[in-house]
Design a protein around this motif. Structure first.
Motif, PDB file in Angstrom:
ATOM      1  N   TYR A 115      -8.368  10.143  -8.557  1.00  0.00           N
ATOM      2  CA  TYR A 115      -7.490   9.218  -7.838  1.00  0.00           C
ATOM      3  C   TYR A 115      -6.350   8.725  -8.721  1.00  0.00           C
ATOM      4  O   TYR A 115      -5.212   8.559  -8.257  1.00  0.00           O
ATOM      5  N   THR A 158       0.096   7.348  -0.412  1.00  0.00           N
ATOM      6  CA  THR A 158      -0.261   5.992  -0.827  1.00  0.00           C
ATOM      7  C   THR A 158      -0.016   4.997   0.297  1.00  0.00           C
ATOM      8  O   THR A 158      -0.822   4.084   0.527  1.00  0.00           O
ATOM      9  N   GLU A 161      -2.746   5.342   2.745  1.00  0.00           N
ATOM     10  CA  GLU A 161      -3.967   4.739   2.203  1.00  0.00           C
ATOM     11  C   GLU A 161      -3.955   3.222   2.339  1.00  0.00           C
ATOM     12  O   GLU A 161      -4.940   2.610   2.774  1.00  0.00           O
ATOM     13  N   VAL A 162      -2.832   2.595   1.975  1.00  0.00           N
ATOM     14  CA  VAL A 162      -2.749   1.135   2.037  1.00  0.00           C
ATOM     15  C   VAL A 162      -2.824   0.652   3.478  1.00  0.00           C
ATOM     16  O   VAL A 162      -3.478  -0.359   3.781  1.00  0.00           O
ATOM     17  N   LEU A 165      -6.406   0.886   4.519  1.00  0.00           N
ATOM     18  CA  LEU A 165      -7.161  -0.209   3.915  1.00  0.00           C
ATOM     19  C   LEU A 165      -6.864  -1.523   4.621  1.00  0.00           C
ATOM     20  O   LEU A 165      -7.763  -2.349   4.849  1.00  0.00           O
ATOM     21  N   TRP A 166      -5.597  -1.729   4.993  1.00  0.00           N
ATOM     22  CA  TRP A 166      -5.220  -2.943   5.733  1.00  0.00           C
ATOM     23  C   TRP A 166      -5.935  -2.995   7.079  1.00  0.00           C
ATOM     24  O   TRP A 166      -6.448  -4.045   7.487  1.00  0.00           O
ATOM     25  N   TRP A 193      -1.398  -7.482  -1.256  1.00  0.00           N
ATOM     26  CA  TRP A 193      -1.685  -6.060  -1.199  1.00  0.00           C
ATOM     27  C   TRP A 193      -1.116  -5.298  -2.389  1.00  0.00           C
ATOM     28  O   TRP A 193      -1.624  -4.236  -2.746  1.00  0.00           O
ATOM     29  N   GLY A 194      -0.079  -5.830  -3.004  1.00  0.00           N
ATOM     30  CA  GLY A 194       0.403  -5.207  -4.232  1.00  0.00           C
ATOM     31  C   GLY A 194      -0.624  -5.307  -5.344  1.00  0.00           C
ATOM     32  O   GLY A 194      -0.898  -4.326  -6.053  1.00  0.00           O
ATOM     33  N   PHE A 197      -3.579  -2.960  -4.671  1.00  0.00           N
ATOM     34  CA  PHE A 197      -3.317  -1.576  -5.065  1.00  0.00           C
ATOM     35  C   PHE A 197      -3.408  -1.403  -6.576  1.00  0.00           C
ATOM     36  O   PHE A 197      -4.010  -0.435  -7.073  1.00  0.00           O
ATOM     37  N   MET A 200      -6.982  -1.385  -7.604  1.00  0.00           N
ATOM     38  CA  MET A 200      -7.647  -0.107  -7.329  1.00  0.00           C
ATOM     39  C   MET A 200      -7.362   0.903  -8.436  1.00  0.00           C
ATOM     40  O   MET A 200      -8.259   1.654  -8.866  1.00  0.00           O
ATOM     41  N   LEU A 201      -6.124   0.939  -8.916  1.00  0.00           N
ATOM     42  CA  LEU A 201      -5.792   1.848 -10.008  1.00  0.00           C
ATOM     43  C   LEU A 201      -6.547   1.487 -11.280  1.00  0.00           C
ATOM     44  O   LEU A 201      -7.131   2.359 -11.950  1.00  0.00           O
TER      45      LEU A 201
END
Length: 286
Positions: A115, A158, A161-162, A165-166, A193-194, A197, A200-201
């Motif tokens: 990922y 991406t 994906e976001v 997830l939302w 949400w920033g 993300f 997650m990284l």
């Protein structure tokens, strides 16, 4: 867990699980002995027993409980939490448990770095493109263009994906509010949400690091208690209180040794003893 709410599953969540009491009273399928002589994780041990004997593990959609996170999380606390999650993969009490843990270890490490690696490559593609723009050094324009196309595709994935997830979070928040009407309702205003993300990284990058570290160290500190593993089982438990007592006893022996070599003069020796007692750490000092 949000990814295991579809009924039948092979996951267990140790902080919130129910089972038949007779299974423990009668030690059915070796549940009691598996936990008594098993490894470090109760949920992984029980999941392995259930999987070996084809027993049903159910996670109904109504069994969702909100677990709010603390707002004062530091990196050391996060790293300790991550170590706990990876340390359980090193404990086992049967061959089935060992194979399940090894499979989760390799799959999770592969998926986590799989990922993160596209974003690392995207960073280098963008750096090369900027170097091409602001430099007179000749570059292969076709290679730069193909790299930017890959970056664009990654950005599109991406965004998808976001958004997914939302939407998942929206459904879970709606469900939690419906199941707990007496509580103050949850809202999307609590999410950045920033930061989600970025988290997650960071989490997917550090998970394999923590897993490899746990594999080679074979110990974990949990709430002041250090657990040592050997061959998948707990072999030694060190409590913080025991370490404090040992340190205090060592200090007392040192003080006794110094006291034994003190001069015998009553006035001088009493002064020296007072100074030594004052300089020694107290038993209940933090």
């Amino acid at each position: 867990m949000g990814f295991a709410t579809g009924g039948r599953t092979f996951f267990l969540w140790g902080g919130c699980m129910m089972m038949h009491a007779d299974d423990f009273r009668k030690n059915r399928y070796g549940l009691a002995t598996g936990l008594r002589n098993g490894g470090y994780s109760d949920d992984m041990t029980l999941a392995a027993v259930a999987g070996a004997h084809k027993r049903l593990i159910s996670s109904p959609p109504v069994a969702i409980f909100v677990h709010p996170l603390a707002s004062d999380i530091t990196f050391s606390r996060y790293w300790n939490y991550l170590r706990k999650q990876t340390f359980v993969l090193e404990s086992y009490n049967s061959n089935v448990n060992w194979m399940m843990n090894r499979a989760l270890f390799f799959v999770h490490c592969y998926c986590s770095w799989g990922y993160v690696s596209p974003f690392i490559m995207a960073f280098f593609h963008l750096a090369a493109a900027l170097r091409f723009i602001f430099s007179s050094y000749p570059f292969n324009e076709a290679s730069i263009r193909s790299g930017l196309m890959l970056v664009g595709r990654l950005a599109a994935c991406t965004v998808i994906e976001v958004v997914s997830l939302w939407n998942l979070t929206r459904v879970e928040i709606k469900l939690c509010n419906a199941l707990s009407p007496e509580e103050s309702p949850l809202s999307f205003g609590q999410y950045n949400w920033g930061l989600v993300f970025i988290a997650m990284l960071v989490d997917n990058f550090l998970y394999p690091v923590s897993a490899i570290y746990s594999h080679f160290t074979q110990y974990i500190d949990w709430s002041g208690v250090r657990y040592h593993l050997k061959n998948g089982k707990i072999t030694q438990i060190q409590r913080h209180r025991d370490c404090v007592i040992k340190s205090f006893e060592k200090g007392a022996k040192t003080q006794k040794l110094k006291t034994d070599i003190l001069p015998q003069g009553p006035f001088i020796s009493s002064i020296v003893r007072i100074i030594l007692n004052w300089s020694q750490p107290k038993k209940f000092d933090n």
